[in-house]
Design an enzyme around this catalytic site. Structure first.
Site, PDB file in Angstrom:
ATOM      1  N   HIS A 247       0.816  -1.215   0.000  1.00 39.40           N
ATOM      2  CA  HIS A 247       0.000   0.000   0.000  1.00 39.40           C
ATOM      3  C   HIS A 247       0.852   1.270   0.000  1.00 39.40           C
ATOM      4  CE1 HIS A 247       0.387   0.010   4.517  1.00 39.40           C
ATOM      5  NE2 HIS A 247       0.319   1.318   4.327  1.00 39.40           N
TER       6      HIS A 247
ATOM      7  N   ASP B 180       0.047  -7.484   1.544  1.00 43.61           N
ATOM      8  CA  ASP B 180       0.539  -6.104   1.553  1.00 43.61           C
ATOM      9  C   ASP B 180       2.070  -6.072   1.486  1.00 43.61           C
ATOM     10  OD1 ASP B 180       0.551  -3.388   1.729  1.00 43.61           O
ATOM     11  OD2 ASP B 180       0.052  -3.293   3.865  1.00 43.61           O
TER      12      ASP B 180
ATOM     13  N   GLY C 196       5.473  -0.620   5.952  1.00 44.86           N
ATOM     14  CA  GLY C 196       6.547  -1.101   5.098  1.00 44.86           C
ATOM     15  C   GLY C 196       7.837  -1.314   5.856  1.00 44.86           C
TER      16      GLY C 196
ATOM     17  N   GLY D  77       2.799   5.915   8.891  1.00 50.00           N
ATOM     18  CA  GLY D  77       4.145   6.345   8.530  1.00 50.00           C
ATOM     19  C   GLY D  77       5.192   5.289   8.803  1.00 50.00           C
TER      20      GLY D  77
END
Ligand code: ARG
Length: 623
Positions: free
Chosen positions: A426, A474, A573, A570
């Site tokens: 994402h 994801d 990932g 934030g």
């Protein structure tokens, strides 16, 4: 225990708490600077997310701990009664059960090398090594038991009886159980003690300040205050600093004397210092049961040129260099993470050797081995990451295509080989140019250790799918732009994380990190922060009151079901790594969660083991 004294005390407490309370006086000194944590944030929210890093660092009215507060302080509730070392009601016990680790002795719930024995269903017993005690051998010898120092702080010393009580005035030594307002005169430097109802005030001779007039006229710091050796012992919000050798700090898992690069200025005192390159002198303080820190109410020295005397203060009669490395009451308990920390002793891995990473094209000599670090355990809920400690963490930054606008951090990512970054699916926005910054800790500073690369190609998982409640598969790979198939240069600050070989155990403690939102700031942190989370059992996390069927096998939960520590906006990932044979293995990528740090809503992470074949095939074919 002297019962009469106790009764007298209780009686007094009752009288005093019913007595008319005077409005508090707020004596705020003029300050030159009022630094904020990490970077300026304009707002303090009261109901902000409780994410990785976050106690409320209030710009509250300046508080001063007065007699009434000391009496009412719940922390001292044990007055006189010294609980037995053998009582077993450890408040963190239930936390452990909540994470529902599989099996009773795996992972080993016993700390401090205790040996675990299974005892029927759902039971275990820890055989503790001396001198540890407790259900999980979590308790070491306690010199500073609750109540030992009455209404005062227990500090550890290097000579018998290995502790000393530092009373909160007006409570008196040796045990801080009796009190006396103005006798002996608590005010230093000729200050006059003035009774003020149940309290006292020091009227200081001109130039002197501080609650006890103990701060002299030339008490100021230069630059970041690393060399400051003055006597200010109050935070900018008026909290009284803890002694650096306070038992309470150690109990919370932090040993200042072994945590910072520069502990020269630390000693058996409670003066503000800056041993770790922060902005200004700071100190630890206590609120209830929480260990917090804050910047101090110290003045910056006036710019030179004036007729002001030399900067760094009158020497202070302290700091005998033989500061004890005090006996740690609960050794190896890396709190503030309130939970079991022992790694499983039996590991499915072969042994000491470097695990073979699954990546084919290995251009880096190692993976998962950070720069050896001095632990820097500074807490605002989360910890600032020291250089080289998470060398695989990268910042993924974007700007609109074909513009020269500055790049903005949007997500974290993980370096797995010289030209390959793993991040969350994402995080990929097609209309943008992307760059990856690695080897840095601060988002707004250009650090010499940084390496920056353009992203040549982003490969999002074919089955990536967003629903209103969840994000499936994801995961994405970023191929960096390099020369001759070579991109990131392996340095002290830039290293790859290892890919996992198999599943990790429920309840295991792993590390998350990122520049994402904190309780302090919705916009994220300028300095990379890390925190520890526990792996949560999949069935547990699929219960309807948690994430129900939103959770699939490509994800797992980690955090604390009671809320608190979590990743947040934030951080996506970015890495969740767990240690295997002392090597950091990438087990998850920050993906999603319902709010941040909320009860029963832990963070959800893409399960890297689920994507090993995908990673292999993509990195092989497209490089
Ligand atoms: N989706 C978020 C991001 O883009 C990460 C959210 C993680 N949330 C959580 N509660 N752990 O940064």
């Amino acid at each position: 225990m002297n019962l009469k004294l106790l009764f007298l005390f209780l009686f007094l407490a009752v009288i005093l708490s019913t007595a008319e309370t005077k409005p508090r006086k707020h004596k705020k000194h003029h300050r030159h600077r009022h630094p904020h944590h990490h970077h300026n944030h304009e707002h303090d929210h009261d109901h902000g997310p409780h994410d990785i890093r976050g106690h409320k660092h209030g710009k509250h009215a300046k508080r001063k701990e007065r007699f009434q507060d000391i009496i009412n302080d719940f922390f001292f509730g044990y007055m006189g009664e010294i609980p037995d070392d053998d009582d077993d009601d450890d408040p963190s016990e239930w936390l452990y059960d909540l994470q529902e680790p599989e099996g009773q002795c795996n992972p080993n719930p016993c700390e401090n090398n205790g040996v675990c024995k299974e005892k029927g269903k759902n039971k275990f017993k820890c055989n503790c090594r001396k001198p540890f005690k407790g259900r999980r051998c979590e308790r070491g010898p306690k010199i500073c038991k609750r109540g030992t120092c009455g209404r005062g702080e227990c500090v550890l010393t290097s000579t018998p009886p290995f502790y000393e009580c530092k009373c909160r005035h007006p409570f008196q030594p040796p045990n801080c159980r009796t009190f006396n307002l103005c006798e002996p005169n608590p005010c230093k430097n000729g200050g006059q003690c003035v009774r003020d109802g149940n309290d006292f005030d020091c009227t200081c001779p001109s130039g002197f300040r501080g609650r006890f007039c103990h701060v002299g006229p030339n008490d100021c710091f230069e630059e970041d205050g690393e060399s400051y050796r003055g006597t200010v012992s109050e935070t900018i919000d008026g909290d009284e600093c803890l002694y650096w050798n306070s038992h309470f700090i150690l109990e919370k898992g932090t040993d200042p004397f072994n945590s910072f690069e520069d502990s020269d200025g630390l000693g058996p005192h409670n003066f503000c210092r800056n041993p770790d390159g922060d902005l200004t002198p700071w100190c630890f303080y206590r609120r209830g049961q929480k260990l917090l820190w804050n910047y101090c109410d110290v003045d910056e020295c006036p710019e030179d040129g004036s007729d002001t005397p030399p900067p760094t203060v009158r020497p202070v009669p302290v700091d005998p260099p033989k500061i004890p490395t005090p006996p740690r009451p609960t050794p190896e308990k890396p709190k503030p993470t309130p939970a079991p920390t022992q790694k499983p002793t039996q590991s499915p891995q072969p042994s000491e050797a470097s695990p073979t990473p699954t990546l084919s094209s290995n251009q880096f000599s190692t993976c998962g081995r950070p720069q050896p670090k001095k632990v820097m355990t500074r807490i605002f809920g989360g910890l600032k990451v020291p250089p080289g400690a998470l060398p695989w963490q990268v910042s993924l930054q974007v700007r609109p295509k074909r513009t020269t606008q500055p790049y903005k951090h949007i997500c974290g990512g993980v370096l797995i080989d010289s030209c390959w970054i793993l991040t969350a699916g994402h995080c990929i926005e097609r209309g943008n140019d992307m760059q990856v910054v690695m080897g840095g800790l601060s988002l707004d500073a250009d650090e010499p250790s940084e390496q920056v690369f353009n992203v040549e190609e982003a490969v999002v998982h074919e089955n990536y799918r967003e629903t209103p409640v969840s994000v499936h598969n994801d995961i994405a790979l970023l191929r960096l732009e390099g020369t001759n198939g070579f991109c990131a240069n392996e340095t002290q600050f830039v290293k790859a994380a290892c890919l996992p070989e198999g599943p990790m155990a429920d309840g295991e403690e792993c590390t998350i990190s990122g520049w994402g939102a904190t309780e302090e700031s919705d916009y994220g942190s300028n300095h990379l922060l890390e925190a520890n989370v526990l792996l949560i059992n999949q069935e547990k996390c699929s219960e309807s009151k948690i994430y129900g069927s939103s959770l699939d096998n490509s994800m797992f939960c980690a955090g604390y079901l009671q809320g608190g520590v979590d990743s947040c906006q934030g951080d996506s990932g970015g890495p969740l790594t767990c240690k295997r044979n002392n090597v950091h293995v990438l087990y998850g990528l920050v993906s999603w969660g319902d709010q941040c740090g909320a009860k029963n809503k832990p963070g959800v992470y893409a399960r890297v083991t689920h994507f090993l074949d995908w990673i292999k095939s993509k990195t092989q074919t497209s490089s």
